[in-house]
Design a protein around this motif. Structure first.
Motif, short mmCIF file in Angstrom:
data_model
loop_
_atom_site.label_atom_id
_atom_site.label_comp_id
_atom_site.label_asym_id
_atom_site.label_seq_id
_atom_site.Cartn_x
_atom_site.Cartn_y
_atom_site.Cartn_z
N ASN A 75 107.47 -69.81 -13.73
CA ASN A 75 106.53 -69.49 -12.55
C ASN A 75 105.73 -70.44 -12.49
OD1 ASN A 75 108.17 -66.93 -13.38
ND2 ASN A 75 106.75 -65.62 -14.28
N PHE A 76 104.79 -70.63 -12.74
CA PHE A 76 103.47 -71.96 -12.24
C PHE A 76 104.35 -72.76 -12.02
CE2 PHE A 76 101.10 -76.19 -13.52
CZ PHE A 76 100.21 -75.58 -12.72
N LEU A 77 105.72 -73.84 -12.31
CA LEU A 77 105.71 -75.06 -12.09
C LEU A 77 106.69 -74.86 -10.53
CD1 LEU A 77 106.91 -76.09 -15.68
CD2 LEU A 77 105.98 -77.45 -14.50
N GLN A 78 107.50 -73.63 -10.94
CA GLN A 78 108.50 -73.75 -9.63
C GLN A 78 107.81 -74.05 -8.47
OE1 GLN A 78 110.29 -70.08 -8.85
NE2 GLN A 78 111.44 -70.14 -6.94
N PRO A 79 107.01 -73.74 -8.02
CA PRO A 79 106.30 -74.09 -6.39
C PRO A 79 105.75 -75.75 -6.65
CG PRO A 79 103.94 -72.46 -7.32
CD PRO A 79 106.10 -72.72 -8.34
N LEU A 80 105.25 -76.02 -7.32
CA LEU A 80 104.90 -77.28 -7.98
C LEU A 80 106.37 -78.33 -8.10
CD1 LEU A 80 102.87 -79.65 -8.98
CD2 LEU A 80 102.70 -79.40 -11.22
N VAL A 81 106.88 -78.06 -8.65
CA VAL A 81 108.02 -78.82 -8.82
C VAL A 81 108.74 -78.62 -7.41
CG1 VAL A 81 110.82 -79.17 -9.15
CG2 VAL A 81 108.47 -78.59 -11.36
N PRO A 227 104.11 -86.60 -11.66
CA PRO A 227 102.51 -86.66 -10.87
C PRO A 227 101.81 -87.36 -12.34
CG PRO A 227 103.52 -84.58 -10.95
CD PRO A 227 104.46 -85.23 -11.63
N ASN A 228 100.99 -87.90 -11.43
CA ASN A 228 100.05 -88.68 -12.28
C ASN A 228 99.05 -87.69 -13.77
OD1 ASN A 228 99.93 -91.10 -11.17
ND2 ASN A 228 98.14 -90.87 -9.86
N ASN A 229 99.23 -88.04 -15.34
CA ASN A 229 98.89 -87.36 -15.94
C ASN A 229 96.75 -87.64 -15.74
OD1 ASN A 229 101.01 -86.14 -16.94
ND2 ASN A 229 101.34 -88.23 -18.30
N LYS A 230 96.42 -86.30 -16.28
CA LYS A 230 95.03 -86.31 -16.56
C LYS A 230 94.47 -87.88 -17.56
CE LYS A 230 91.41 -84.06 -18.01
NZ LYS A 230 90.84 -82.83 -19.60
N VAL A 231 93.69 -88.99 -17.23
CA VAL A 231 93.33 -89.58 -18.27
C VAL A 231 92.08 -88.63 -18.93
CG1 VAL A 231 92.04 -91.38 -18.56
CG2 VAL A 231 93.77 -91.01 -16.69
N SER A 232 92.34 -88.73 -21.13
CA SER A 232 91.69 -88.36 -21.66
C SER A 232 90.37 -88.51 -21.37
CB SER A 232 91.70 -87.51 -22.61
OG SER A 232 92.82 -88.62 -23.35
N ALA A 233 88.58 -88.72 -22.55
CA ALA A 233 87.87 -89.37 -22.46
C ALA A 233 89.33 -90.26 -23.57
CB ALA A 233 87.40 -88.76 -23.92
N ALA A 234 89.22 -89.95 -24.57
CA ALA A 234 90.14 -90.77 -25.82
C ALA A 234 90.95 -92.10 -24.21
CB ALA A 234 90.96 -90.24 -26.50
N THR A 637 96.19 -87.04 -7.72
CA THR A 637 97.51 -85.95 -8.48
C THR A 637 97.97 -85.39 -6.94
OG1 THR A 637 96.98 -84.20 -9.85
CG2 THR A 637 95.27 -84.38 -8.37
N ASP A 638 98.95 -85.38 -7.24
CA ASP A 638 99.99 -84.10 -6.87
C ASP A 638 99.22 -83.33 -6.96
OD1 ASP A 638 102.10 -86.01 -5.49
OD2 ASP A 638 102.73 -86.77 -7.27
N LEU A 639 99.13 -82.25 -7.91
CA LEU A 639 98.00 -81.51 -8.09
C LEU A 639 97.36 -80.46 -7.73
CD1 LEU A 639 99.91 -81.85 -10.68
CD2 LEU A 639 98.31 -80.05 -12.19
N THR A 640 96.95 -79.48 -6.58
CA THR A 640 95.94 -79.17 -5.91
C THR A 640 94.74 -78.92 -6.87
OG1 THR A 640 96.49 -76.74 -5.61
CG2 THR A 640 97.21 -77.80 -4.16
#
Length: 706
Positions: A75-81, A227-234, A637-640
């Motif tokens: 459900n989350f991915l459908q509009p994003l995709v 989409p770009n992934n989040k860059v973590s502290a590690a 990022t492509d995410l809102t």
């Protein structure tokens, strides 16, 4: 060159293939975005419907739009995709392969898989071809390929048509050479997708390179754009350590994903915020900064990587990737040595080439062609009967004659060296704006990027002198999953033999790093990994499968530091790797090493390495994240913002689902607190109305983790 057959529809092209190839169609298609998905689907469906015909597909990295593994994720991915991937068409063979429903008359073999996607998939695991990327063309040809198809970029139409292999000149030319060289007939099909960026230089081919060119508008579609992934502290800590080993004026190879983005951002911080960069590293390095590179990039870097990723483009735009290299060994050697001071053409440059034996005196046509190609002589200069001419100026070709030399130096030289490149790549993959920026890049900038064959990029053999001259001070950065305490790396498969991804070009870059006197291999890994089996150390005593043997160990980086392993005895290698391991696993690693006789009985981990913990690392980097030097998404990022909030909550829930006690505690806490999520979030996830206790728990878990 011969003219291809132009076909206006994919159905007609498939007719042509099936009429021309009498038996099994053995189809080779490039890895990544170079696949002509619509044509492959038409061919697949046709053969799937006709059991009398057979199809074998040989390829790598087959990509499909992301799908969720639960109702919540779907459900989350459908509009994003739909927004991000637009009209990108999934390939039917990928869908069937994932579902375990490939028909009996169709087989798919890959030499590199999308990471982790085919674990436990017996048909995919059994059909996997283990090969180094450098030898992929040879090993594809062995399979009896009789059709090769690729998506191509195009400019113009009809007689003015120009084609580019775009993202994937990596192995196509070599595959065709190998197949035809063995006497096998093969049909080469170029399928025009006008969304593919038109890359010049080595990627551009004459239309006659193909036997068939398909111009069907239905073959034009959006490119696969993760989409770009989040860059973590590690990730940032690893990237910062790695960036401090990069030498100005050197060569860089990096890969895709959050680690690549972390390295790119760290290099930008180093170049633009040198004081802050030093302070960050001081907080991360218990042994000090001796031997680290901390300065700006005054000379710039040359990018040479099988994968041209978004981080490279950002480094180009930041002016860090800008060291030009030239396709001539002697010219490049003279530039490296400083005998030629820069790319400004001068009489001294002409003299240096003469003294190095690259040109002769008197000049012959071959010399003049060389000098004109690189802009040392003006393009209009002509050679006739041992005389050079330009406009009203005439002189002899004997450069030992002072009058001739002065005439050439005064009237016939160009202004700057031409045809240098600062980025060499084999294929590319990136987010939507990465492709947009390539499509809109100014021609004078785009020509500095050379997409070319993988056998040029991944090894030194063949034109060794040129490659060695170009790849000075190289830093080859590779990611691995597991390191053994003796320095072997497992990067492509599990102990069970289940393939996670593939060898790719890693082994070849490792070998090249040892073959170049001033190069270094940098193997990067996160110190731990967490899954349904619990938290595990990524540094282990031993592992049942390795990609890189321990005798090729060099530099290993985790978020907790750098382990220099080159030339070290086994006991020292063990100590240095334990020093960069997660402190929760250090005692057990010490015990195992002692039990196997690789550490002295009295050894203890020094106190300064005893605080390798995620929370300590996060605290060190927090001020710099708050100062926006280390943002979660350094390259956008492509995410809102709303989607980012939702993703964070869902990731916490997914992590807890692998740990029952943690999930139970989370559920109790969420139900007790009774928080409410925004109605629009619940609507998107299908949780606006709850009908079961499970729905209620999911709704409260989500709200509690926002």
């Amino acid at each position: 060159m011969k003219k291809p057959i132009f076909i206006a529809s994919m159905d007609a092209c498939v007719d042509h293939i099936l009429d021309t190839v009498p038996g099994t169609v053995v189809l080779g298609i490039p890895l990544g975005i170079g696949k002509p998905n619509p044509l492959v689907n038409v061919l697949y469906r046709r053969i799937k419907a006709n059991p009398a015909r057979k199809l074998r597909i040989i390829t790598a990295l087959s990509l499909e739009r992301p799908v969720g593994h639960s109702d919540l994720e779907r459900n989350f991915l459908q509009p994003l995709v739909e927004r991000v991937f637009d009209d990108y068409p999934d390939m039917d063979y990928v869908t069937d392969l994932r579902a375990g429903s490939l028909p009996a008359n169709i087989e798919v073999q890959e030499f590199f898989m999308k990471t982790g996607d085919y674990l436990g998939n017996a048909p995919a695991q059994q059909a996997y071809i283990s090969t180094n990327y450098t030898y992929a063309a040879r090993d594809m040809a062995v399979q009896g390929l009789n059709v090769i198809a690729q998506a191509v970029a195009a400019k113009g139409h009809d007689d003015s048509l120009r084609l580019s292999l775009s993202s994937n000149p990596d192995i196509t030319e070599e595959v065709i050479e190998c197949v035809r060289g063995s006497g096998q007939p093969v049909i080469a099909v170029g399928v025009i997708n006008r969304q593919m960026p038109f890359m010049p230089n080595g990627a551009e081919v004459d239309p006659g390179f193909f036997d068939v060119v398909v111009s069907d508008p239905a073959a034009t579609h959006a490119l696969f754009a993760p989409p770009n992934n989040k860059v973590s502290a590690a990730d940032y800590a690893i990237g910062l350590h790695a960036s401090s080993l990069v030498v100005d004026g050197g060569t860089l190879q990096i890969g895709i994903g959050s680690l690549g983005d972390a390295i790119g951002q760290a290099l930008i911080v180093r170049d633009r915020h040198s004081a802050e960069y030093r302070h960050i590293l001081e907080s991360l390095c218990p042994d000090g900064l001796a031997g680290r590179e901390l300065g700006r990039f005054d000379a710039g870097l040359y990018g040479c990587s099988e994968m041209f990723v978004n981080a490279f483009l950002r480094l180009i735009e930041a002016g860090i990737i800008r060291r030009e290299v030239f396709d001539d060994a002697v010219l490049q050697q003279l530039l490296n040595s400083g005998r030629i001071q820069d790319d400004c053409v001068s009489a001294d440059m002409l003299l240096a080439l003469l003294q190095a034996g690259r040109i002769r005196s008197p000049l012959v046509q071959e010399d003049v062609t060389f000098l004109k190609r690189f802009g040392i002589l003006r393009h209009e200069v002509q050679l006739h009967a041992q005389q050079l001419s330009f406009e009203s100026h005439r002189c002899g070709t004997d450069l030992d004659d002072k009058a001739n030399f002065e005439c050439i130096g005064s009237h016939m030289l160009g202004s700057r060296l031409m045809h240098g490149v600062f980025m060499t790549g084999g294929f590319f993959l990136g987010p939507r704006d990465f492709y947009d920026r390539l499509r809109s890049m100014a021609p004078q900038d785009l020509v500095k990027i050379d997409m070319t064959r993988i056998d040029f990029i991944n090894q030194l053999y063949g034109n060794d002198a040129l490659k060695r001259a170009q790849r000075r001070k190289a830093r080859f950065m590779n990611t691995t999953m597991v390191m053994t305490l003796l320095g072997a790396a497992a990067s492509d498969a599990l102990e069970s033999g289940q393939v996670v991804s593939g060898v790719g070009g890693q082994y070849n870059f490792v070998a090249m790093s040892h073959a170049l006197a001033d190069a270094r291999l940098i193997m990067m890994l996160r110190a731990t990994h967490d899954n349904k089996d619990g938290l595990k150390s990524s540094i282990v005593w031993n592992y049942g499968h390795v990609t890189i043997p321990r005798h090729l160990r060099d530099v290993v980086i985790t978020e907790y530091g750098i382990a220099e392993l080159r030339g070290q005895a086994d006991s020292e290698v063990v100590k240095r790797l334990i020093a960069v391991a997660d402190s929760r696993f250090q005692d057990e690693l010490v015990r195992q090493a002692k039990a196997h006789g690789k550490l002295e009985a009295g050894y203890e981990v020094p106190e300064r390495y005893r605080h390798n913990l995620p929370e300590a690392l996060a605290a060190k980097l927090k001020p710099w994240k708050e100062a926006d030097l280390l943002p979660d998404f350094p390259f956008g990022t492509d995410l809102t913002e709303d989607e980012l909030h939702m993703v964070r909550a869902m990731k916490k829930m997914k992590h807890a689902s692998h740990h029952p006690s943690e999930l139970l505690a989370m559920a109790i806490k969420s139900l007790w607190e009774g928080k409410e999520a925004p109605p629009e979030y619940l609507e998107r996830l299908g949780l606006a109305e709850v009908h079961t206790f499970k729905d209620l728990v999911m709704r409260q878990l989500f709200a509690g983790n926002l």
